[in-house]
Each structure stands twice: as C-alpha cells, then as structure tokens.
Design an enzyme around this catalytic site. Structure first.
Site, short mmCIF file in Angstrom:
data_model
loop_
_atom_site.label_atom_id
_atom_site.label_comp_id
_atom_site.label_asym_id
_atom_site.label_seq_id
_atom_site.Cartn_x
_atom_site.Cartn_y
_atom_site.Cartn_z
CB SER A 52 63.12 42.00 19.50
OG SER A 52 62.41 42.30 20.67
N1 SAH Z 1 59.28 39.39 22.87
C1 SAH Z 1 58.49 40.17 21.91
C2 SAH Z 1 58.92 41.62 21.84
C3 SAH Z 1 58.20 42.36 22.83
S1 SAH Z 1 58.20 44.11 22.85
C4 SAH Z 1 58.46 39.54 20.56
O1 SAH Z 1 59.09 38.49 20.34
O2 SAH Z 1 57.74 40.04 19.71
C5 SAH Z 1 57.92 44.27 24.59
C6 SAH Z 1 56.56 43.86 25.09
O3 SAH Z 1 56.59 44.00 26.50
C7 SAH Z 1 55.43 44.72 24.59
O4 SAH Z 1 54.47 43.93 23.96
C8 SAH Z 1 54.88 45.37 25.86
O5 SAH Z 1 53.48 45.57 25.85
C9 SAH Z 1 55.29 44.38 26.92
N2 SAH Z 1 55.37 44.87 28.29
C10 SAH Z 1 55.77 46.08 28.74
N3 SAH Z 1 55.68 46.13 30.08
C11 SAH Z 1 55.21 44.92 30.50
C12 SAH Z 1 54.90 44.35 31.78
N4 SAH Z 1 55.06 45.02 32.92
N5 SAH Z 1 54.44 43.08 31.81
C13 SAH Z 1 54.27 42.36 30.67
N6 SAH Z 1 54.53 42.86 29.44
C14 SAH Z 1 55.01 44.11 29.35
#
Ligand code: SAH
Length: 204
Positions: A52
């Site tokens: 993000s």
């Molecule tokens: N917090 C992260 C940004 C994440 S982007 C950072 O600091 O880099 C969102 C993430 O959520 C992605 O990696 C995606 O694979 C994950 N995601 C989506 N649906 C999910 C679920 N049901 N459970 C766990 N992770 C999930």
C-alpha cells in the site's frame, strides 16, 4: 516520505511517525522497485498484489490508536510492511494472507529484520483467525464488501477495527470501536485496495 507525504497530509502521532522513520520500506519491495520504494504510491509485489501507499499505511496505523500492549490481527499480509509497522507498536501481531508465497516471503523478511512478536498465518482472513483471538485491534488491508462478521466476533470489547469497505474498485476507510458487543462506526477517507477474496469477502 515522512516530511513530504505523511506530515503535510496530517499524520500527527509521533510514535507512528517514528516507526515510519525506522522500518526500511525498501526491504519490502521487489529488487527492481527499490529506487521508488519511498514514492507516494502503492507498488506491485507479485501475485497481482500491492504494497500500500505509505500515506494509507500511516492513516490506518494512526486510526488503530495502539498504545503498545495490544494483541493485533492484520488481514492481508502482502509484502509484510504493515505487519512490521504493527509489530513495532503492539505486544503481539498475527498477520494472515491467502497467497502462500507472499506469506512465506514476508515471514522471511521479518525474520531477517529481527522481528519476534509476529506470527504469519496462511489462510482466509475474512474468517479472521480464532486461535489468536480476542484482538484489541484488527486491520484489514484488502477491500471488503461488508464488515466480515467473524472479525467483529473476534474483536475484544473496546477494541478497534480498521478496514476499507465498499465497491470492488473503490472503498471508504472505515474505523469502528466495539462497545457493549456492537460496532460504533466512523467513516474516513476514500481509498482503493485490492479485493478481500474469501468466505466473508468477494467470491473471486
Ligand atoms: N498490508 C500489505 C498490503 C496488502 S495488499 C502490505 O503492507 O504490503 C492486500 C493483500 O490481501 C494481498 O496480498 C492479498 O493476497 C491479501 N488477501 C486478499 N484476500 C485475503 C483473505 N481473504 N485473507 C488473507 N489475505 C487476503
């Protein structure tokens, strides 16, 4: 990043700013992105996912109002950057991710950087992670169609829940506090996150 992006846009919490000074964001992006690691944007991290934008990580962290003793759950580990920020500000953090390679990669980076108070879990975080509950704070870093019920259930009384809620490609950052078993909800800024895919998220 701190002086030109976070402070001018209103991030005030000194403890939060201090942690952004400390955690090396370039360690969490792919090699070929290191040059732009501190830019004002989200960046691709593989598997169609993103790390993000720094400002968004800061706003969400500030909204959690961590004091240092909390048990925290992050849904959506991604690069592990937000997880490292959380680990600096709480007692214990759990971070759950549905893409195994991302979870593994984040785990390795945080181990290399010396974090010991964080546990990485692979699975569907829309169902929360009952084994670590109750949580004093829960943060979801993927876009939710609604507030997933299991997360409300796993939140401690007085706990904070921060998550983007809305359409698949546009959401509103939402902050909630659990009071007498019910969520008291405040809406914050507009945002764009990749979708939360799972039982209590989007179906695909
Ligand atoms: N917090 C992260 C940004 C994440 S982007 C950072 O600091 O880099 C969102 C993430 O959520 C992605 O990696 C995606 O694979 C994950 N995601 C989506 N649906 C999910 C679920 N049901 N459970 C766990 N992770 C999930």
């Amino acid at each position: 990043m701190i002086e030109s992006q976070l402070i001018p846009r209103g991030i005030k919490d000194e403890k939060v700013l201090e942690v952004f000074r400390k955690v090396p964001r370039h360690e969490f992006v792919p090699e070929n992105m290191r040059r732009v690691a501190y830019d004002d944007s989200a960046l691709p991290i593989g598997s169609g996912q993103t790390i993000s934008q720094p400002y968004m990580v800061a706003v969400m962290t500030e909204l959690l109002k961590l004091k240092g003793k909390e048990n925290v759950l992050e849904v959506g580990t991604g690069s592990g950057y937000q997880a490292a920020i959380l680990a600096e500000l709480c007692r214990k953090a759990y971070s759950i991710e549905r893409v195994p390679e991302l979870s593994e990669n984040a785990k390795n980076i945080l181990a290399r950087l010396g974090y010991k108070n964080i546990e990485f879990v692979y699975g569907d975080g829309s169902e929360g992670y009952p084994a670590g509950s109750p949580y004093d704070a829960i943060i979801v870093t993927a876009g939710c169609p609604d507030i997933p019920k299991p997360l409300t259930d796993q939140l401690a009384e007085g706990g904070r829940l921060i998550l983007p809620v809305g359409e698949r490609y546009f959401q509103t950052l939402t902050a909630a506090t659990k009071e007498k078993g019910k969520l008291k909800i405040e809406k914050s800024i507009g945002c764009v996150f990749v979708p939360l895919i799972g039982k209590y998220g989007w179906q695909v």
